[in-house]
Enzyme design. Sequence first.
Site, mmCIF file in Angstrom:
data_model
loop_
_atom_site.group_PDB
_atom_site.id
_atom_site.type_symbol
_atom_site.label_atom_id
_atom_site.label_comp_id
_atom_site.label_asym_id
_atom_site.label_seq_id
_atom_site.Cartn_x
_atom_site.Cartn_y
_atom_site.Cartn_z
ATOM 1 N N GLU A 176 48.476 27.007 49.390
ATOM 2 C CA GLU A 176 48.470 28.350 48.787
ATOM 3 C C GLU A 176 49.896 28.908 48.731
ATOM 4 O O GLU A 176 50.190 29.990 49.247
ATOM 5 C CB GLU A 176 47.503 29.273 49.539
ATOM 6 C CG GLU A 176 46.080 28.751 49.453
ATOM 7 C CD GLU A 176 44.985 29.739 49.846
ATOM 8 O OE1 GLU A 176 45.288 30.817 50.392
ATOM 9 O OE2 GLU A 176 43.803 29.414 49.590
ATOM 10 N N GLU A 308 39.903 23.419 49.049
ATOM 11 C CA GLU A 308 39.198 24.503 49.759
ATOM 12 C C GLU A 308 38.141 25.064 48.826
ATOM 13 O O GLU A 308 38.458 25.540 47.729
ATOM 14 C CB GLU A 308 40.156 25.609 50.201
ATOM 15 C CG GLU A 308 41.019 25.187 51.371
ATOM 16 C CD GLU A 308 41.895 26.310 51.918
ATOM 17 O OE1 GLU A 308 41.465 27.491 51.879
ATOM 18 O OE2 GLU A 308 43.010 25.995 52.380
HETATM 19 O O1 AHR Z 1 39.964 28.555 54.843
HETATM 20 C C1 AHR Z 1 40.523 29.756 55.279
HETATM 21 C C2 AHR Z 1 41.799 30.108 54.551
HETATM 22 O O2 AHR Z 1 41.515 30.358 53.215
HETATM 23 C C3 AHR Z 1 42.858 29.043 54.491
HETATM 24 O O3 AHR Z 1 43.661 29.017 55.623
HETATM 25 C C4 AHR Z 1 43.653 29.453 53.294
HETATM 26 O O4 AHR Z 1 44.261 28.351 52.669
HETATM 27 C C5 AHR Z 1 42.656 30.156 52.418
HETATM 28 O O5 AHR Z 1 43.119 31.365 51.966
#
Ligand code: AHR
Length: 508
Positions: A176, A308
Amino acid sequence: MTTTTTAVIDLDLPGATISRHVYGHFAEHLGRCIYGGFWVGEDSPVANVRGIRSDVVEALRAISIPNLRWPGGCFADDYHWRDGIGPRESRPRMVNSHWGDVVEDNAFGTHEFMDLCELLGADPYVSGNVGSGSVAEMSDWVEYLTRADDSPMAALRRANGREKPWRVPFWGLGNEAWGCGGNLRAEQFASLARQYATYCRNHGGNLLYRIAAGANEADLHWTETLMRSFDDLAADPAGSAGPFQAVSLHYYTMAGSWSDKGDATGFSTDEWYVTMARARRMEELLTRHSTVMDRYDPHRKVGLVVDEWGTWWNVEKGTNPGFLYQQNTLRDALVASVHLDAFHRHAERVVMANIAQTVNVLQAMILTDPDTGALVLTPTYHVFAMNTGHHDAAALAVHLRDVETRAVDATELPLVSASASVKGDTALVSLSNLDAETDRTLVLDLRGRDVVGHTARVLTATALDAHNSPEQLDAVAPTNHAGVGPHPRGLEVDLPAHSYVTVALELR
Ligand code: AHR
């Protein structure tokens, strides 16, 4: 009166291979995922192997966990790997500023993670620090993990007790980067990704698949900027992409907004439908990002890695808001099946995906009781278990006819989601009835090969928010499904309201 939906499947037209890696997982130093979830330490009363929970390993092996992403998430861009090697008692501490502002003692570091992967039989996916690290630090970590000779980092690894190098196939370049990973602009990060990727070397026979931190949701500009930064992708159809090989994508499903995401249990029927519509959005995102990628990468050398995804609800009352602990219900199971259908359909581009996160955080496979240590398999876990037949199978197109829809927000939500795959003489069909209230019948119109046998399983419950607990471990668990019978065009399948059904076909 509901209409009968038909799913037409040409069993003799296999498509792209569904990589088993789309069934990947994610473990961050966040809340009780690592500490209490995977790691209890050697002296724990909970059964463990070298500090790693045996029951968690066994449960994940049972679903053939293909890979595990670690150490973050946002944590990855704060993590300095040298803090997590050497004698545990002398490892430095740090503040986990993203997640609960707690002090991290680095008891679980590189050797513990690699040991975990070996116990799981899973490929490691290490997420390197671009946000606050350096090129040299990342380069050294790769050398430490994967080099065989007496190089400085290989010697350091040996001094810490590991003679042989490990195999590390997947390497993340930041996380991110548009947000917690540095608040960078796409152009700035694209340059950094090229630079970092260059110094993440292939040592000996270890070939790294480098994954650059990708877009948030529908940020097509981010994907486009990364795609423009590859070396000539149109040249040499047989060649590979460089200097990195894939870009990632993150998307979370919630029923509300980021400030009030909705509760994991006790939600309304309307929230159920909003959630399903939001989950369906993954399909749209994959199509849009793939379209951008196709423009620059006609030979599909670059992978899309959804590292994710999953539900994100308001934290459970009474728990640390920074620990992201949430209950997991039948609704989460259907969110998972909808996503997995989308990954199957986009198998030619989506090479890996990692649900967030494996234990005790967000849409977990496993919840553990902080006091008793009891382990609970969630409804989401059972979807992964029911789908192992899709691992490395060839995707089959499923053409749905007469699917009822329901107006949700500004969109029409199809109330059935489906996908299928074939491997040798077996095929697996996944069917989700997203209708909260109505049972339906679906005809499987099976063409191209003879079906000589079938078995089916169903995952459902009376309540939409049914979930498992230490007291009721199997409130939501798959059972054999008797509601499948012959039909002139193939099979007729009963789909109970809010259910997930898999039909395994024996082919000739
Ligand atoms: O999964 C939780 C968080 O969500 C992670 O650390 C981040 O990459 C995302 O914003």
